[in-house]
Design a protein around this motif. Structure first.
Motif, mmCIF file in Angstrom:
data_model
loop_
_atom_site.group_PDB
_atom_site.id
_atom_site.type_symbol
_atom_site.label_atom_id
_atom_site.label_comp_id
_atom_site.label_asym_id
_atom_site.label_seq_id
_atom_site.Cartn_x
_atom_site.Cartn_y
_atom_site.Cartn_z
ATOM 1 N N ASP A 16 21.884 25.316 16.254
ATOM 2 C CA ASP A 16 22.441 26.021 17.402
ATOM 3 C C ASP A 16 22.448 27.506 17.100
ATOM 4 N N TRP A 17 21.772 28.246 17.923
ATOM 5 C CA TRP A 17 21.769 29.708 17.810
ATOM 6 C C TRP A 17 22.571 30.256 18.992
ATOM 7 N N PRO A 18 23.848 30.632 18.781
ATOM 8 C CA PRO A 18 24.635 31.159 19.890
ATOM 9 C C PRO A 18 24.096 32.501 20.389
ATOM 10 N N ASP A 19 23.404 33.218 19.515
ATOM 11 C CA ASP A 19 22.851 34.516 19.911
ATOM 12 C C ASP A 19 21.650 34.831 19.016
ATOM 13 N N GLU A 20 21.014 35.970 19.266
ATOM 14 C CA GLU A 20 19.811 36.286 18.518
ATOM 15 C C GLU A 20 20.105 36.560 17.037
ATOM 16 N N ALA A 21 21.333 36.970 16.732
ATOM 17 C CA ALA A 21 21.700 37.181 15.327
ATOM 18 C C ALA A 21 21.600 35.868 14.552
ATOM 19 N N GLY A 46 8.413 25.581 23.463
ATOM 20 C CA GLY A 46 9.518 26.072 24.287
ATOM 21 C C GLY A 46 8.962 26.920 25.401
ATOM 22 N N PRO A 47 9.717 27.039 26.504
ATOM 23 C CA PRO A 47 9.212 27.736 27.683
ATOM 24 C C PRO A 47 9.063 29.241 27.460
ATOM 25 N N LEU A 48 8.445 29.908 28.416
ATOM 26 C CA LEU A 48 8.329 31.364 28.418
ATOM 27 C C LEU A 48 9.706 31.980 28.176
ATOM 28 N N GLY A 49 9.787 32.890 27.237
ATOM 29 C CA GLY A 49 11.051 33.578 26.999
ATOM 30 C C GLY A 49 12.037 32.796 26.162
ATOM 31 N N ALA A 50 11.613 31.671 25.598
ATOM 32 C CA ALA A 50 12.543 30.853 24.804
ATOM 33 C C ALA A 50 12.965 31.575 23.523
ATOM 34 N N GLY A 51 12.067 32.386 22.964
ATOM 35 C CA GLY A 51 12.395 33.102 21.734
ATOM 36 C C GLY A 51 11.431 32.806 20.596
ATOM 37 N N LYS A 52 10.258 32.280 20.909
ATOM 38 C CA LYS A 52 9.276 31.938 19.868
ATOM 39 C C LYS A 52 8.817 33.202 19.135
ATOM 40 N N THR A 53 8.389 34.206 19.906
ATOM 41 C CA THR A 53 7.934 35.462 19.286
ATOM 42 C C THR A 53 9.091 36.145 18.561
ATOM 43 N N SER A 54 10.268 36.129 19.168
ATOM 44 C CA SER A 54 11.425 36.779 18.526
ATOM 45 C C SER A 54 11.702 36.140 17.172
ATOM 46 N N PHE A 55 11.650 34.814 17.116
ATOM 47 C CA PHE A 55 11.871 34.128 15.843
ATOM 48 C C PHE A 55 10.810 34.541 14.814
ATOM 49 N N PHE A 96 -0.174 32.918 15.619
ATOM 50 C CA PHE A 96 -1.024 32.578 16.763
ATOM 51 C C PHE A 96 -0.192 32.457 18.029
ATOM 52 N N ASP A 97 -0.779 32.859 19.153
ATOM 53 C CA ASP A 97 -0.226 32.520 20.459
ATOM 54 C C ASP A 97 -1.395 31.990 21.288
ATOM 55 N N PHE A 98 -1.409 30.679 21.497
ATOM 56 C CA PHE A 98 -2.548 30.038 22.166
ATOM 57 C C PHE A 98 -2.402 30.011 23.685
ATOM 58 N N ALA A 124 2.429 29.027 15.168
ATOM 59 C CA ALA A 124 1.671 28.926 16.418
ATOM 60 C C ALA A 124 2.574 28.722 17.619
ATOM 61 N N GLU A 125 2.512 29.690 18.566
ATOM 62 C CA GLU A 125 3.141 29.515 19.868
ATOM 63 C C GLU A 125 2.150 28.815 20.797
ATOM 64 N N TRP A 126 2.651 28.068 21.749
ATOM 65 C CA TRP A 126 1.839 27.315 22.718
ATOM 66 C C TRP A 126 0.786 26.457 22.024
ATOM 67 N N HIS A 148 23.083 32.262 28.708
ATOM 68 C CA HIS A 148 23.004 33.588 28.082
ATOM 69 C C HIS A 148 22.004 33.566 26.929
ATOM 70 N N ASP A 149 22.471 33.909 25.722
ATOM 71 C CA ASP A 149 21.541 34.034 24.590
ATOM 72 C C ASP A 149 21.495 32.769 23.729
ATOM 73 N N GLN A 150 22.145 31.722 24.197
ATOM 74 C CA GLN A 150 22.181 30.485 23.406
ATOM 75 C C GLN A 150 20.830 29.795 23.348
HETATM 76 N N1 LIG Z 1 19.267 33.239 20.407
HETATM 77 C C1 LIG Z 1 18.115 33.874 20.644
HETATM 78 N N2 LIG Z 1 17.044 33.640 19.869
HETATM 79 C C2 LIG Z 1 15.882 34.263 20.113
HETATM 80 N N3 LIG Z 1 15.677 35.160 21.122
HETATM 81 C C3 LIG Z 1 16.710 35.431 21.923
HETATM 82 C C4 LIG Z 1 17.962 34.807 21.723
HETATM 83 N N4 LIG Z 1 18.790 35.253 22.669
HETATM 84 C C5 LIG Z 1 18.114 36.085 23.427
HETATM 85 N N5 LIG Z 1 16.856 36.238 22.993
HETATM 86 C C6 LIG Z 1 15.877 37.081 23.684
HETATM 87 O O1 LIG Z 1 15.023 36.206 24.418
HETATM 88 C C7 LIG Z 1 13.737 36.797 24.549
HETATM 89 C C8 LIG Z 1 12.702 35.843 24.010
HETATM 90 O O2 LIG Z 1 11.433 36.380 24.257
HETATM 91 P P1 LIG Z 1 10.181 35.943 23.381
HETATM 92 O O3 LIG Z 1 9.079 36.858 23.762
HETATM 93 O O4 LIG Z 1 10.553 35.804 21.965
HETATM 94 O O5 LIG Z 1 9.913 34.492 24.004
HETATM 95 P P2 LIG Z 1 8.663 33.539 23.761
HETATM 96 O O6 LIG Z 1 9.220 32.179 23.580
HETATM 97 O O7 LIG Z 1 7.793 34.072 22.697
HETATM 98 O O8 LIG Z 1 7.931 33.604 25.165
HETATM 99 P P3 LIG Z 1 6.362 33.466 25.520
HETATM 100 O O9 LIG Z 1 6.145 31.996 25.831
HETATM 101 O O10 LIG Z 1 6.205 34.321 26.725
HETATM 102 O O11 LIG Z 1 5.546 33.910 24.347
HETATM 103 C C9 LIG Z 1 13.773 38.108 23.774
HETATM 104 O O12 LIG Z 1 14.018 39.152 24.701
HETATM 105 C C10 LIG Z 1 14.961 37.920 22.831
HETATM 106 O O13 LIG Z 1 15.559 39.170 22.516
#
Ligand SMILES: Nc1ncnc2c1ncn2[C@@H]1O[C@H](COP(=O)(O)OP(=O)(O)OP(=O)(O)O)[C@@H](O)[C@H]1O
Ligand SMILES: [Mg+2]
Length: 170
Positions: A16-21, A46-55, A96-98, A124-126, A148-150
């Motif tokens: 469980d990631w309550p936030d990006e930290a 995970g869907p668009l914006g799930a946080g794959k690239t951020s991780f 990778f991002d496929f 690898a994303e996607w 929110h950011d969960q």
């Molecule tokens: N708990 C969290 N873990 C990771 N990212 C988070 C979290 N909470 C918020 N975010 C935010 O969610 C967004 C995730 O975007 P990111 O580009 O990483 O998604 P993605 O899964 O790679 O999407 P895509 O499928 O478009 O590549 C970022 O803006 C990030 O700051």
């Protein structure tokens, strides 16, 4: 379709990631595991914006990558070479991002087969967009978006190496 679709799951953890930290903290924990080397393949679902690239960015930072970290959205592959530590072999990370991967010929022409055949960390994303070409991931990480950011993350070990890597994760 999930990256676990055709492969039995050996073991799983729920994070469980309550936030990006919390995402960054897990990336630091993973980066500290010697079992990542010489080779590990992690598929990120995970869907668009799930946080794959951020991780991946947090993981690369934790592994010592400095400067801007590009997303491979257009290039499909962003390679990284980790800063050398004395005496240790040079480690590489292939991100990778496929999402835009459509032509299987690109697999050969862009040298992706060689990347997967060589040592290093592969992320690898996607992955489903290149599914028939990809080897079995050691981990399939499924990111689900909460309020929110969960984020709720299911980490599935699909190989014996993946299971070994999962052992210290609680
Ligand atoms: N708990 C969290 N873990 C990771 N990212 C988070 C979290 N909470 C918020 N975010 C935010 O969610 C967004 C995730 O975007 P990111 O580009 O990483 O998604 P993605 O899964 O790679 O999407 P895509 O499928 O478009 O590549 C970022 O803006 C990030 O700051
Ligand atoms: Mg992304």
């Amino acid at each position: 379709m999930s990256c676990t679709a055709h492969t039995p799951i050996l073991e799983s953890r729920v994070l469980d990631w309550p936030d990006e930290a919390a995402c960054a903290a897990f990336a630091r924990q993973l980066a500290a595991l010697p079992a990542l080397w010489p080779s590990t393949f992690i598929a990120l679902d995970g869907p668009l914006g799930a946080g794959k690239t951020s991780f991946v960015r947090h993981l690369l930072r934790a592994l010592g990558v400095q400067g801007p970290i590009k997303s491979p959205t257009y290039a499909v592959l962003e390679p990284h070479v980790l800063p050398a530590t004395t005496g240790a072999p040079t480690h590489t990370v292939a991100h990778f991002d496929f999402f835009r991967f459509a032509d299987p010929r690109e697999w050969e022409e862009a040298g992706f087969r060689e990347v997967f055949g060589a040592p290093g960390l592969k992320l690898a994303e996607w992955p489903e967009k290149a599914a028939p070409l990809l080897p079995t991931p050691d981990w399939c990480m499924e990111l689900d978006v909460g309020e929110h950011d969960q984020r709720r993350v299911n980490v599935h070990a699909l190989t014996p190496h993946g299971r070994q890597l999962l052992a210290p994760i609680r």
